[in-house]
Design a protein around this motif. Structure first.
Motif, PDB file in Angstrom:
ATOM      1  N   LEU A   1       0.800  -1.232   0.000  1.00  0.00           N
ATOM      2  CA  LEU A   1       0.000   0.000   0.000  1.00  0.00           C
ATOM      3  C   LEU A   1       0.834   1.284   0.000  1.00  0.00           C
ATOM      4  O   LEU A   1       0.278   2.377  -0.009  1.00  0.00           O
ATOM      5  CB  LEU A   1      -0.916   0.021   1.229  1.00  0.00           C
ATOM      6  N   GLY A   2       2.158   1.148   0.047  1.00  0.00           N
ATOM      7  CA  GLY A   2       3.020   2.331   0.048  1.00  0.00           C
ATOM      8  C   GLY A   2       3.018   3.077   1.372  1.00  0.00           C
ATOM      9  O   GLY A   2       3.328   4.265   1.412  1.00  0.00           O
ATOM     10  N   ILE A   3       2.691   2.376   2.460  1.00  0.00           N
ATOM     11  CA  ILE A   3       2.666   3.013   3.781  1.00  0.00           C
ATOM     12  C   ILE A   3       3.362   2.128   4.802  1.00  0.00           C
ATOM     13  O   ILE A   3       3.618   0.951   4.564  1.00  0.00           O
ATOM     14  CB  ILE A   3       1.228   3.278   4.283  1.00  0.00           C
ATOM     15  N   ILE A   4       3.602   2.736   5.949  1.00  0.00           N
ATOM     16  CA  ILE A   4       4.071   2.040   7.139  1.00  0.00           C
ATOM     17  C   ILE A   4       3.063   2.371   8.229  1.00  0.00           C
ATOM     18  O   ILE A   4       2.635   3.522   8.347  1.00  0.00           O
ATOM     19  CB  ILE A   4       5.470   2.537   7.550  1.00  0.00           C
ATOM     20  N   THR A   5       2.639   1.375   9.013  1.00  0.00           N
ATOM     21  CA  THR A   5       1.777   1.666  10.160  1.00  0.00           C
ATOM     22  C   THR A   5       2.625   1.553  11.420  1.00  0.00           C
ATOM     23  O   THR A   5       3.438   0.641  11.563  1.00  0.00           O
ATOM     24  CB  THR A   5       0.564   0.721  10.244  1.00  0.00           C
ATOM     25  N   VAL A   6       2.419   2.506  12.310  1.00  0.00           N
ATOM     26  CA  VAL A   6       3.193   2.581  13.538  1.00  0.00           C
ATOM     27  C   VAL A   6       2.224   2.581  14.715  1.00  0.00           C
ATOM     28  O   VAL A   6       1.264   3.370  14.726  1.00  0.00           O
ATOM     29  CB  VAL A   6       4.043   3.870  13.566  1.00  0.00           C
ATOM     30  N   GLY A   7       2.466   1.712  15.681  1.00  0.00           N
ATOM     31  CA  GLY A   7       1.657   1.727  16.896  1.00  0.00           C
ATOM     32  C   GLY A   7       1.924   3.012  17.656  1.00  0.00           C
ATOM     33  O   GLY A   7       3.069   3.314  17.991  1.00  0.00           O
ATOM     34  N   ALA A   8       0.877   3.808  17.900  1.00  0.00           N
ATOM     35  CA  ALA A   8       1.036   5.101  18.565  1.00  0.00           C
ATOM     36  C   ALA A   8       0.614   5.057  20.029  1.00  0.00           C
ATOM     37  O   ALA A   8       1.177   5.767  20.857  1.00  0.00           O
ATOM     38  CB  ALA A   8       0.228   6.171  17.834  1.00  0.00           C
ATOM     39  N   SER A   9      -0.384   4.241  20.338  1.00  0.00           N
ATOM     40  CA  SER A   9      -0.811   4.111  21.729  1.00  0.00           C
ATOM     41  C   SER A   9      -1.593   2.816  21.895  1.00  0.00           C
ATOM     42  O   SER A   9      -2.092   2.247  20.927  1.00  0.00           O
ATOM     43  CB  SER A   9      -1.665   5.306  22.167  1.00  0.00           C
ATOM     44  N   SER A  10      -1.679   2.389  23.140  1.00  0.00           N
ATOM     45  CA  SER A  10      -2.434   1.172  23.445  1.00  0.00           C
ATOM     46  C   SER A  10      -2.891   1.237  24.887  1.00  0.00           C
ATOM     47  O   SER A  10      -2.364   2.007  25.692  1.00  0.00           O
ATOM     48  CB  SER A  10      -1.587  -0.078  23.210  1.00  0.00           C
ATOM     49  N   GLY A  11      -3.865   0.417  25.196  1.00  0.00           N
ATOM     50  CA  GLY A  11      -4.351   0.369  26.563  1.00  0.00           C
ATOM     51  C   GLY A  11      -5.310  -0.780  26.740  1.00  0.00           C
ATOM     52  O   GLY A  11      -5.765  -1.386  25.765  1.00  0.00           O
ATOM     53  N   ALA A  12      -5.619  -1.071  27.992  1.00  0.00           N
ATOM     54  CA  ALA A  12      -6.570  -2.125  28.303  1.00  0.00           C
ATOM     55  C   ALA A  12      -7.228  -1.824  29.635  1.00  0.00           C
ATOM     56  O   ALA A  12      -6.595  -1.287  30.551  1.00  0.00           O
ATOM     57  CB  ALA A  12      -5.872  -3.487  28.347  1.00  0.00           C
ATOM     58  N   ALA A  13      -8.507  -2.158  29.705  1.00  0.00           N
ATOM     59  CA  ALA A  13      -9.260  -2.076  30.961  1.00  0.00           C
ATOM     60  C   ALA A  13      -9.551  -3.507  31.389  1.00  0.00           C
ATOM     61  O   ALA A  13     -10.180  -4.266  30.644  1.00  0.00           O
ATOM     62  CB  ALA A  13     -10.556  -1.296  30.747  1.00  0.00           C
ATOM     63  N   TYR A  14      -9.078  -3.864  32.566  1.00  0.00           N
ATOM     64  CA  TYR A  14      -9.237  -5.218  33.087  1.00  0.00           C
ATOM     65  C   TYR A  14     -10.429  -5.203  34.050  1.00  0.00           C
ATOM     66  O   TYR A  14     -10.349  -4.684  35.146  1.00  0.00           O
ATOM     67  CB  TYR A  14      -7.957  -5.664  33.799  1.00  0.00           C
ATOM     68  N   LEU A  15     -11.556  -5.753  33.598  1.00  0.00           N
ATOM     69  CA  LEU A  15     -12.801  -5.649  34.343  1.00  0.00           C
ATOM     70  C   LEU A  15     -13.040  -6.817  35.294  1.00  0.00           C
ATOM     71  O   LEU A  15     -13.617  -6.643  36.360  1.00  0.00           O
ATOM     72  CB  LEU A  15     -13.964  -5.532  33.356  1.00  0.00           C
ATOM     73  N   ARG A  16     -12.622  -8.001  34.872  1.00  0.00           N
ATOM     74  CA  ARG A  16     -12.795  -9.217  35.673  1.00  0.00           C
ATOM     75  C   ARG A  16     -11.581 -10.112  35.442  1.00  0.00           C
ATOM     76  O   ARG A  16     -11.042 -10.129  34.346  1.00  0.00           O
ATOM     77  CB  ARG A  16     -14.058  -9.968  35.257  1.00  0.00           C
ATOM     78  N   PRO A  17     -11.183 -10.887  36.437  1.00  0.00           N
ATOM     79  CA  PRO A  17     -10.018 -11.758  36.234  1.00  0.00           C
ATOM     80  C   PRO A  17     -10.347 -12.945  35.337  1.00  0.00           C
ATOM     81  O   PRO A  17     -11.466 -13.455  35.336  1.00  0.00           O
ATOM     82  CB  PRO A  17      -9.679 -12.228  37.654  1.00  0.00           C
ATOM     83  N   ALA A  18      -9.363 -13.338  34.568  1.00  0.00           N
ATOM     84  CA  ALA A  18      -9.430 -14.579  33.789  1.00  0.00           C
ATOM     85  C   ALA A  18      -8.486 -15.550  34.469  1.00  0.00           C
ATOM     86  O   ALA A  18      -7.391 -15.178  34.891  1.00  0.00           O
ATOM     87  CB  ALA A  18      -9.010 -14.342  32.351  1.00  0.00           C
ATOM     88  N   ARG A  19      -8.915 -16.802  34.576  1.00  0.00           N
ATOM     89  CA  ARG A  19      -8.155 -17.788  35.340  1.00  0.00           C
ATOM     90  C   ARG A  19      -7.761 -18.992  34.469  1.00  0.00           C
ATOM     91  O   ARG A  19      -8.297 -19.191  33.387  1.00  0.00           O
ATOM     92  CB  ARG A  19      -8.983 -18.263  36.523  1.00  0.00           C
ATOM     93  N   VAL A  20      -6.834 -19.755  34.980  1.00  0.00           N
ATOM     94  CA  VAL A  20      -6.367 -20.963  34.298  1.00  0.00           C
ATOM     95  C   VAL A  20      -7.570 -21.800  33.848  1.00  0.00           C
ATOM     96  O   VAL A  20      -8.526 -21.992  34.596  1.00  0.00           O
ATOM     97  CB  VAL A  20      -5.463 -21.810  35.219  1.00  0.00           C
ATOM     98  N   LEU A  21      -7.522 -22.242  32.602  1.00  0.00           N
ATOM     99  CA  LEU A  21      -8.503 -23.088  31.929  1.00  0.00           C
ATOM    100  C   LEU A  21      -9.768 -22.349  31.477  1.00  0.00           C
ATOM    101  O   LEU A  21     -10.642 -22.962  30.867  1.00  0.00           O
ATOM    102  CB  LEU A  21      -8.862 -24.334  32.746  1.00  0.00           C
TER     103      LEU A  21
END
Length: 144
Positions: free
Chosen positions: A53-73
């Protein structure tokens, strides 16, 4: 929506900390995996965008909201969604659910650069692919 805009998997011990809860940083690996698989399903690869496409994409920012825990399995689904398309940037959201309940909401924002690293518009071909993503299914309260 395509079959490739979702990533389904089961947590293992290697995904979790010593108390058996998914390590917060591992979500970024899953977001990247979901994004890469989804882009690839549309014939796009981040490392080949300069030739494609003649471009480069660059990650500028990121984030996450952790609302509930995820557990093994736990079995999780990561749904890739479209958060925003601007003139030279776009944001992709990631909704992690367990049994249909939102547990984590991630987001990555990318900026488009020309081969000389100057700001450049989101190419129409990429815009069309982004617009094929579903809208977010969940909202996350501010400050979470």
């Amino acid at each position: 929506m395509t079959q490739h805009d979702k990533l389904e998997f089961q947590l293992t011990y290697g995904d979790c900390d010593t108390v058996g809860i998914a390590f917060f940083a591992i979500y970024y690996r899953w977001m990247e995996r979901a994004y890469t698989s989804w882009m690839s399903s549309h014939g796009l690869r981040s490392g080949e965008l300069p030739d494609q496409l003649g471009i480069i994409t660059v990650g500028a920012s990121s984030g996450a909201a952790y609302l509930r825990p995820a557990r093994v399995l736990d079995r999780l689904t990561c749904q890739v969604v479209l958060d925003h398309i601007g003139s030279t940037s776009y944001s992709v959201g990631y909704e992690f659910t367990r049994d249909g309940e939102l547990i984590t909401r991630g987001r990555m924002t990318y900026v488009c650069r020309g081969l000389d690293w100057s700001k450049t518009p989101v190419p129409d071909a990429l815009r069309r692919v982004l617009e094929s993503l579903p809208s977010p299914h969940f909202s996350v309260p501010a400050g979470v």
